[in-house]
Design a protein around this motif. Structure first.
Motif, mmCIF file in Angstrom:
data_model
loop_
_atom_site.group_PDB
_atom_site.id
_atom_site.type_symbol
_atom_site.label_atom_id
_atom_site.label_comp_id
_atom_site.label_asym_id
_atom_site.label_seq_id
_atom_site.Cartn_x
_atom_site.Cartn_y
_atom_site.Cartn_z
ATOM 1 N N TRP A 149 0.792 -1.340 -0.044
ATOM 2 C CA TRP A 149 0.015 -0.131 -0.006
ATOM 3 C C TRP A 149 0.788 1.167 -0.057
ATOM 4 C CZ3 TRP A 149 -4.841 -0.741 -1.381
ATOM 5 C CH2 TRP A 149 -5.322 -1.995 -1.194
ATOM 6 N N ASN A 150 2.234 1.196 -0.543
ATOM 7 C CA ASN A 150 3.035 1.957 -0.693
ATOM 8 C C ASN A 150 3.180 3.121 0.461
ATOM 9 O OD1 ASN A 150 3.425 1.343 -3.403
ATOM 10 N ND2 ASN A 150 1.354 2.415 -3.784
ATOM 11 N N GLU A 151 3.133 2.604 1.748
ATOM 12 C CA GLU A 151 3.725 3.327 2.998
ATOM 13 C C GLU A 151 5.085 3.598 3.018
ATOM 14 O OE1 GLU A 151 1.959 4.448 5.479
ATOM 15 O OE2 GLU A 151 0.207 4.130 4.558
ATOM 16 N N PRO A 152 5.464 4.941 3.225
ATOM 17 C CA PRO A 152 6.879 5.478 3.098
ATOM 18 C C PRO A 152 7.795 4.591 4.306
ATOM 19 C CG PRO A 152 5.184 7.333 3.348
ATOM 20 C CD PRO A 152 4.537 6.073 3.479
ATOM 21 N N ALA A 153 8.989 4.471 3.921
ATOM 22 C CA ALA A 153 9.920 3.784 4.956
ATOM 23 C C ALA A 153 9.690 4.350 6.231
ATOM 24 C CB ALA A 153 11.332 3.886 4.299
ATOM 25 N N ASP A 154 9.437 5.563 6.613
ATOM 26 C CA ASP A 154 9.348 6.202 7.993
ATOM 27 C C ASP A 154 7.906 6.255 8.254
ATOM 28 O OD1 ASP A 154 8.427 8.062 6.235
ATOM 29 O OD2 ASP A 154 9.688 9.646 7.262
ATOM 30 N N SER A 155 7.071 5.607 7.752
ATOM 31 C CA SER A 155 5.765 5.593 8.170
ATOM 32 C C SER A 155 5.587 5.012 9.499
ATOM 33 C CB SER A 155 4.677 4.996 6.871
ATOM 34 O OG SER A 155 3.517 4.875 7.329
ATOM 35 N N PRO A 156 4.652 5.698 10.591
ATOM 36 C CA PRO A 156 4.565 5.001 11.887
ATOM 37 C C PRO A 156 3.744 3.627 11.622
ATOM 38 C CG PRO A 156 3.188 7.012 11.554
ATOM 39 C CD PRO A 156 4.196 7.026 10.135
ATOM 40 N N ARG A 157 3.052 3.746 10.602
ATOM 41 C CA ARG A 157 2.272 2.038 10.490
ATOM 42 C C ARG A 157 3.253 1.075 10.223
ATOM 43 N NH1 ARG A 157 -2.239 2.770 5.730
ATOM 44 N NH2 ARG A 157 -3.550 1.960 7.197
ATOM 45 N N ARG A 158 4.309 1.341 9.892
ATOM 46 C CA ARG A 158 5.249 0.165 10.047
ATOM 47 C C ARG A 158 5.935 -0.240 11.181
ATOM 48 N NH1 ARG A 158 7.500 -1.364 4.931
ATOM 49 N NH2 ARG A 158 6.763 0.274 3.312
ATOM 50 N N SER A 159 5.745 0.675 12.154
ATOM 51 C CA SER A 159 6.468 0.627 13.566
ATOM 52 C C SER A 159 5.558 0.431 14.991
ATOM 53 C CB SER A 159 7.650 1.535 13.802
ATOM 54 O OG SER A 159 7.040 2.662 13.759
ATOM 55 N N ARG A 160 4.238 0.691 14.313
ATOM 56 C CA ARG A 160 3.425 0.855 15.522
ATOM 57 C C ARG A 160 2.822 -0.806 15.691
ATOM 58 N NH1 ARG A 160 -0.407 5.611 13.012
ATOM 59 N NH2 ARG A 160 0.435 7.285 14.308
ATOM 60 N N PRO A 161 2.174 -0.946 16.748
ATOM 61 C CA PRO A 161 1.721 -2.422 17.124
ATOM 62 C C PRO A 161 0.192 -2.503 16.477
ATOM 63 C CG PRO A 161 1.320 -1.243 19.139
ATOM 64 C CD PRO A 161 2.168 -0.262 18.065
ATOM 65 N N GLY A 162 0.498 -2.352 14.831
ATOM 66 C CA GLY A 162 -0.984 -2.241 14.009
ATOM 67 C C GLY A 162 -0.759 -1.193 13.055
ATOM 68 N N ILE A 163 -1.586 -1.666 12.066
ATOM 69 C CA ILE A 163 -1.605 -0.631 10.941
ATOM 70 C C ILE A 163 -2.602 0.510 10.702
ATOM 71 C CG2 ILE A 163 -0.320 -2.036 9.331
ATOM 72 C CD1 ILE A 163 -3.856 -1.768 8.795
ATOM 73 N N TYR A 164 -2.961 0.904 12.236
ATOM 74 C CA TYR A 164 -3.994 2.071 12.237
ATOM 75 C C TYR A 164 -3.444 3.407 11.968
ATOM 76 C CZ TYR A 164 -1.713 1.906 16.562
ATOM 77 O OH TYR A 164 -0.571 1.824 17.801
ATOM 78 N N GLU A 165 -4.087 4.381 11.463
ATOM 79 C CA GLU A 165 -3.582 5.782 10.956
ATOM 80 C C GLU A 165 -4.836 6.550 10.932
ATOM 81 O OE1 GLU A 165 -1.927 7.987 11.344
ATOM 82 O OE2 GLU A 165 -0.020 7.460 10.070
ATOM 83 N N GLN A 177 -12.168 13.872 8.948
ATOM 84 C CA GLN A 177 -11.418 13.004 9.727
ATOM 85 C C GLN A 177 -11.593 11.467 9.497
ATOM 86 O OE1 GLN A 177 -11.280 12.630 14.118
ATOM 87 N NE2 GLN A 177 -9.149 12.831 14.015
ATOM 88 N N VAL A 178 -10.650 10.784 8.729
ATOM 89 C CA VAL A 178 -10.825 9.575 8.283
ATOM 90 C C VAL A 178 -9.816 8.621 9.472
ATOM 91 C CG1 VAL A 178 -10.539 7.611 6.589
ATOM 92 C CG2 VAL A 178 -11.103 9.766 6.250
ATOM 93 N N LEU A 179 -10.722 7.908 10.196
ATOM 94 C CA LEU A 179 -9.874 7.018 11.169
ATOM 95 C C LEU A 179 -9.911 5.439 10.723
ATOM 96 C CD1 LEU A 179 -11.905 8.812 14.063
ATOM 97 C CD2 LEU A 179 -9.539 8.860 14.028
ATOM 98 N N VAL A 180 -8.711 4.979 10.503
ATOM 99 C CA VAL A 180 -8.576 3.835 9.975
ATOM 100 C C VAL A 180 -8.130 3.008 11.112
ATOM 101 C CG1 VAL A 180 -7.376 2.330 8.460
ATOM 102 C CG2 VAL A 180 -7.874 4.678 7.784
ATOM 103 N N LEU A 181 -9.082 1.999 11.475
ATOM 104 C CA LEU A 181 -8.523 1.265 12.541
ATOM 105 C C LEU A 181 -8.039 -0.231 12.234
ATOM 106 C CD1 LEU A 181 -11.772 1.247 14.831
ATOM 107 C CD2 LEU A 181 -9.650 2.798 15.073
#
Ligand SMILES: [Fe+2]
Length: 384
Positions: A149-165, A177-181
């Motif tokens: 899904w083309n997340e940048p290398a420094d995206s928090p979605r890569r390091s959080r416990p989950g892909i929420y954003e 606001q779009v809250l992606v759980l």
């Protein structure tokens, strides 16, 4: 196509590229909602509207003609609600293989190149049928998801416990606001009723003959410690709900409002669902609606959450998958649509009180379900 439409189209393409490149990502721990750069509509009327399309359950081995129909609806943004591919992987090699197959679904990938989009996962693209925190390949899955899904290398979605954003869209001087759980990475084991599970085949056969309803085998987990989101995601969600926004779209891969389906849904974790209503109340987060997937049919539900405004949940499920025996849902409003489908949320800021129009369209682009809401209906009671 008019010049204005051509310009509009070019801007949409630019927007897709920006979103795919993650423009708007902010560094740091728990930054605020990421600004999402969408194309500015060319005509004045469109400037007052925002069209968000959404859908779920797309099997990578099947033809996907629905993308032409979604494209024709000209959404500003598309939300992939989960089960965006079917990995169903018990080992790492299979998981990688399924993502490689997903990358070759040309109808879907061409759509992604042209239309701005966001994604979460559900069980089948996270790993395997109905799995949660126990899934042994979840770190690899997180990496494959973020790559695909083309997340940048420094995206928090890569390091959080989950892909929420969380994301923020500005339109007509208002903010959406779009809250992606992420309802998989931290999810506790659901509780199974063995009698329902054993009787499933017989129940299915009867339901198929029109001799009764059928439901799944999950029942509410009474353990207050059982979780869907996990504490880190709950803390993050509280911070995001405290941010001001005119409209909030909560992206939930499974149904939030539905009651009595017996399949995977928030009702299986009643303490978590109550916690969400309490959090909305505590943060005074108004204007929130829910979009969900997973069921293989389209379904509109309303939950009269205690001390809250009604939480409307539009389930759009069936980009390729259709289940023709809808399960009971005591919170259903209207009829189920069991056919290939996608959902639309049209937000109209042109009136003094903005309106939200939920609809479900079929493969031909015909509207099958719809509901109009005023933003005034999504306000908290004064002393809640
Ligand atoms: Fe699912």
């Amino acid at each position: 196509m008019s010049d204005a439409a051509l310009l509009d189209r070019r801007q949409l393409l630019l927007g897709a590229g920006l979103a795919a490149a993650g423009v708007g990502a902010q560094a740091g721990v728990n930054p605020g909602s990421r600004p999402l750069a969408l194309a500015t509509p060319a005509d004045q009327q469109a400037l007052q509207h925002l069209r968000i399309a959404f859908g779920s359950c797309a099997k990578q081995s099947k033809p996907q003609p629905i993308w032409a129909t979604v494209r024709a609806a000209r959404p500003d943004l598309f939300l992939f609600l989960g089960d965006n591919l079917y990995a169903d992987a018990r080992d790492a090699a299979t998981l990688r293989q399924r993502y490689a197959e997903f990358a070759r679904v040309e109808a879907l990938q061409a759509f992604r190149r042209d239309v701005p989009h966001l994604a979460t996962w559900d069980d089948h693209d996270y790993g395997d049928d109905d799995v949660g925190a126990e899934y042994p390949h979840k770190q690899l899955s997180q990496q494959l998801f973020c790559d695909a899904w083309n997340e940048p290398a420094d995206s928090p979605r890569r390091s959080r416990p989950g892909i929420y954003e969380a994301y923020r869209i500005e339109r007509a001087g208002r903010s959406v606001q779009v809250l992606v759980l992420d309802l998989r990475f931290n999810r506790s084991a659901p509780v199974i009723d063995p009698t329902l599970k054993q009787g499933y085949t017989a129940m299915y056969a009867k339901a198929k003959m029109g001799l009764g309803a059928m439901k799944g085998w999950y029942v509410p987990n009474p353990d207050p410690a059982a979780t869907l989101l996990g504490e880190t995601q709950w803390a993050w969600l509280g911070e995001r709900l405290a941010e001001p926004a005119d409209v909030r779209v909560l992206v939930s891969s499974v149904q939030l409002a539905a009651e009595g389906t017996g399949w995977e849904c928030w009702a299986n974790f009643p303490h978590e669902r109550q916690r969400l209503a309490a959090l909305i109340r505590a943060k005074r987060a108004e204007g929130l609606v829910v979009v969900s997937g997973d069921m293989h049919y389209a379904d509109l539900s309303r939950w009269e959450a205690p001390g809250c405004y009604p939480l409307w949940d539009l389930t759009a499920s069936g980009l390729t998958e259709v289940w023709d025996i809808p399960t009971p849902n005591s919170r259903r409003v209207g009829e189920v649509f069991a056919g290939l489908n996608f959902g639309l949320l049209d937000i109209d800021f042109s009136t003094p009180v903005p309106t939200l129009h939920f609809s479900v369209r079929d493969l031909q682009g015909d509207t099958r379900l719809q509901r109009r809401l005023s933003l005034d209906q999504l306000r908290l009671p004064p002393h809640a």
